[in-house]
Design a protein around this motif. Structure first.
Motif, PDB file in Angstrom:
ATOM      1  N   VAL A   1       0.767  -1.236   0.084  1.00 34.20           N
ATOM      2  CA  VAL A   1       0.074   0.136  -0.120  1.00 34.20           C
ATOM      3  C   VAL A   1       0.862   1.219   0.121  1.00 34.20           C
ATOM      4  O   VAL A   1       1.750   1.437   0.691  1.00 34.20           O
ATOM      5  N   LEU A   2       0.625   2.386  -0.667  1.00 35.36           N
ATOM      6  CA  LEU A   2       1.190   3.554  -0.768  1.00 35.36           C
ATOM      7  C   LEU A   2       0.337   4.702  -0.506  1.00 35.36           C
ATOM      8  O   LEU A   2      -0.846   4.648  -0.929  1.00 35.36           O
TER       9      LEU A   2
ATOM     10  N   CYS B   1       0.735  11.476   3.376  1.00 30.85           N
ATOM     11  CA  CYS B   1       0.349  10.625   4.277  1.00 30.85           C
ATOM     12  C   CYS B   1       0.499  11.659   5.849  1.00 30.85           C
ATOM     13  O   CYS B   1      -0.212  10.940   6.691  1.00 30.85           O
ATOM     14  N   GLY B   2       0.988  12.575   5.922  1.00 29.05           N
ATOM     15  CA  GLY B   2       0.921  13.555   6.949  1.00 29.05           C
ATOM     16  C   GLY B   2       1.693  12.812   8.118  1.00 29.05           C
ATOM     17  O   GLY B   2       2.800  12.373   7.985  1.00 29.05           O
TER      18      GLY B   2
ATOM     19  N   GLY C   1       4.222   5.398   3.483  1.00 29.75           N
ATOM     20  CA  GLY C   1       3.896   6.854   3.525  1.00 29.75           C
ATOM     21  C   GLY C   1       4.612   7.717   2.992  1.00 29.75           C
ATOM     22  O   GLY C   1       5.790   7.703   3.037  1.00 29.75           O
ATOM     23  N   ILE C   2       3.954   8.757   1.957  1.00 27.07           N
ATOM     24  CA  ILE C   2       5.022   9.625   1.242  1.00 27.07           C
ATOM     25  C   ILE C   2       4.535  11.054   1.541  1.00 27.07           C
ATOM     26  O   ILE C   2       3.185  11.112   1.388  1.00 27.07           O
TER      27      ILE C   2
ATOM     28  N   VAL D   1       6.138  -0.340   9.174  1.00 28.33           N
ATOM     29  CA  VAL D   1       5.855   0.643   8.076  1.00 28.33           C
ATOM     30  C   VAL D   1       6.851   1.567   7.658  1.00 28.33           C
ATOM     31  O   VAL D   1       7.961   1.898   8.350  1.00 28.33           O
ATOM     32  N   ARG D   2       7.159   2.044   6.435  1.00 27.98           N
ATOM     33  CA  ARG D   2       7.960   3.027   5.900  1.00 27.98           C
ATOM     34  C   ARG D   2       7.513   4.135   5.488  1.00 27.98           C
ATOM     35  O   ARG D   2       6.397   4.305   4.939  1.00 27.98           O
ATOM     36  N   PHE D   3       8.349   5.139   5.883  1.00 28.91           N
ATOM     37  CA  PHE D   3       8.003   6.741   5.414  1.00 28.91           C
ATOM     38  C   PHE D   3       8.971   7.406   4.715  1.00 28.91           C
ATOM     39  O   PHE D   3      10.170   7.092   5.146  1.00 28.91           O
ATOM     40  N   VAL D   4       8.723   7.924   3.497  1.00 24.65           N
ATOM     41  CA  VAL D   4       9.523   8.581   2.806  1.00 24.65           C
ATOM     42  C   VAL D   4       9.230  10.144   2.722  1.00 24.65           C
ATOM     43  O   VAL D   4       8.146  10.284   2.232  1.00 24.65           O
TER      44      VAL D   4
END
Length: 278
Positions: free
Chosen positions: A51-52, A56-57, A77-78, A99-102
């Motif tokens: 999921v992208l 994403c805040g 999340g980007i 989860v990953r955040f960019v």
């Protein structure tokens, strides 16, 4: 540098500056206010989903999706706002969710082609400078058959709560930035036909745009924090002298009074629920 690129850089600076910091300061308030939207976006998420989450805040929707996808999933999340991404990473670590955040611009970021089963966004896709180019980039990031699921605001006339602060404060704050109904911003996707056109030219098919009305509420005691931190008024108030700030706050308390009932401030969020396929 092109004008479009300058505008994108200015937007990034805004959200990495006062707008992003204020959003983080109101994170707990916004989490509660927009909680009803999470299950609507996460509905298609299954075990192992990739999921992208666009725009994403502070990561509430991303984390909700990751919980459903489980350890076999891959949720990313980007967002362009550094303060928000920092807060999102702290949230995920605190809640123990993989989860990953960019921190990057989803309009131009070099995603792995075909890397996602689902692309979602809660109020995060209305700020692109080049809508068609941005959604084409997201289309490349989606595998064939992947779903797009977005929630955006309908028009300001359908969402009077969202513009109450700036309408009431305008006589006291002459530097409030005007809204451009055709430019990037909160109500950029107010017209359903614009949404359909943008998605069609950027390679998405089976586009559906459905009205969505969601009841949102916050404790009455949080209303002042809401309107002094968020939106155009919240940003301008950071640089306003104390006497003017006090007059604005008193004016806004009166303006928001019709939304207060039984210890809560509530309103109906008039939105579009948008779905499409890659």
């Amino acid at each position: 540098m092109t004008a479009e690129r300058r505008d994108a850089e200015a937007l990034k600076a805004l959200w990495s500056g006062v707008a992003g910091r204020n959003w983080v300061a109101a994170q707990d308030l916004l989490d509660g206010l927009f909680k009803p939207f999470e299950p609507l976006l996460a509905e298609p998420v299954g075990t192992g989903a990739r999921v992208l989450d666009v725009g994403c805040g502070t990561g509430g929707t991303t984390v909700a999706a990751a919980r459903l996808a489980g350890p076999e999933g891959d949720c990313v999340g980007i967002d362009v706002a550094e303060p928000m991404i920092e807060a999102a990473r702290a949230r995920a670590e605190r809640e123990g969710v993989p989860v990953r955040f960019v921190c990057a611009d989803a309009a131009t970021h070099a995603f792995e082609p075909g890397g996602f089963d689902l692309v979602v966004s809660r109020f995060g896709v209305m700020f692109f400078e080049d809508f068609a180019g941005a959604f084409a980039n997201l289309r490349r990031a989606a595998r064939p058959g992947a779903q797009l699921r977005l929630i955006v605001w309908r028009g300001p006339e359908d969402n009077p709560f969202m513009t109450t602060a700036e309408r009431a404060a305008a006589p006291l704050l002459p530097d409030l930035p005007p809204r451009d109904p055709d430019g990037p911003g909160q109500f950029a996707f107010a017209r359903a036909e614009r949404v359909r056109s943008v998605l069609a030219v950027s390679g998405w098919t089976g586009v559906a745009v459905e009205p969505l009305d969601v009841t949102c509420a916050m404790p009455e005691k949080e209303l002042e924090r809401y309107f002094t931190l968020l939106g155009p008024v919240g940003r301008v108030l950071q640089e306003t002298d104390e006497p003017t700030r006090s007059r604005v706050i008193e004016t806004l308390r009166t303006a928001f009074a019709p939304y207060v009932h039984g210890g809560e401030a509530g309103f109906t969020a008039a939105c579009w629920l948008i779905s499409a396929s890659a």
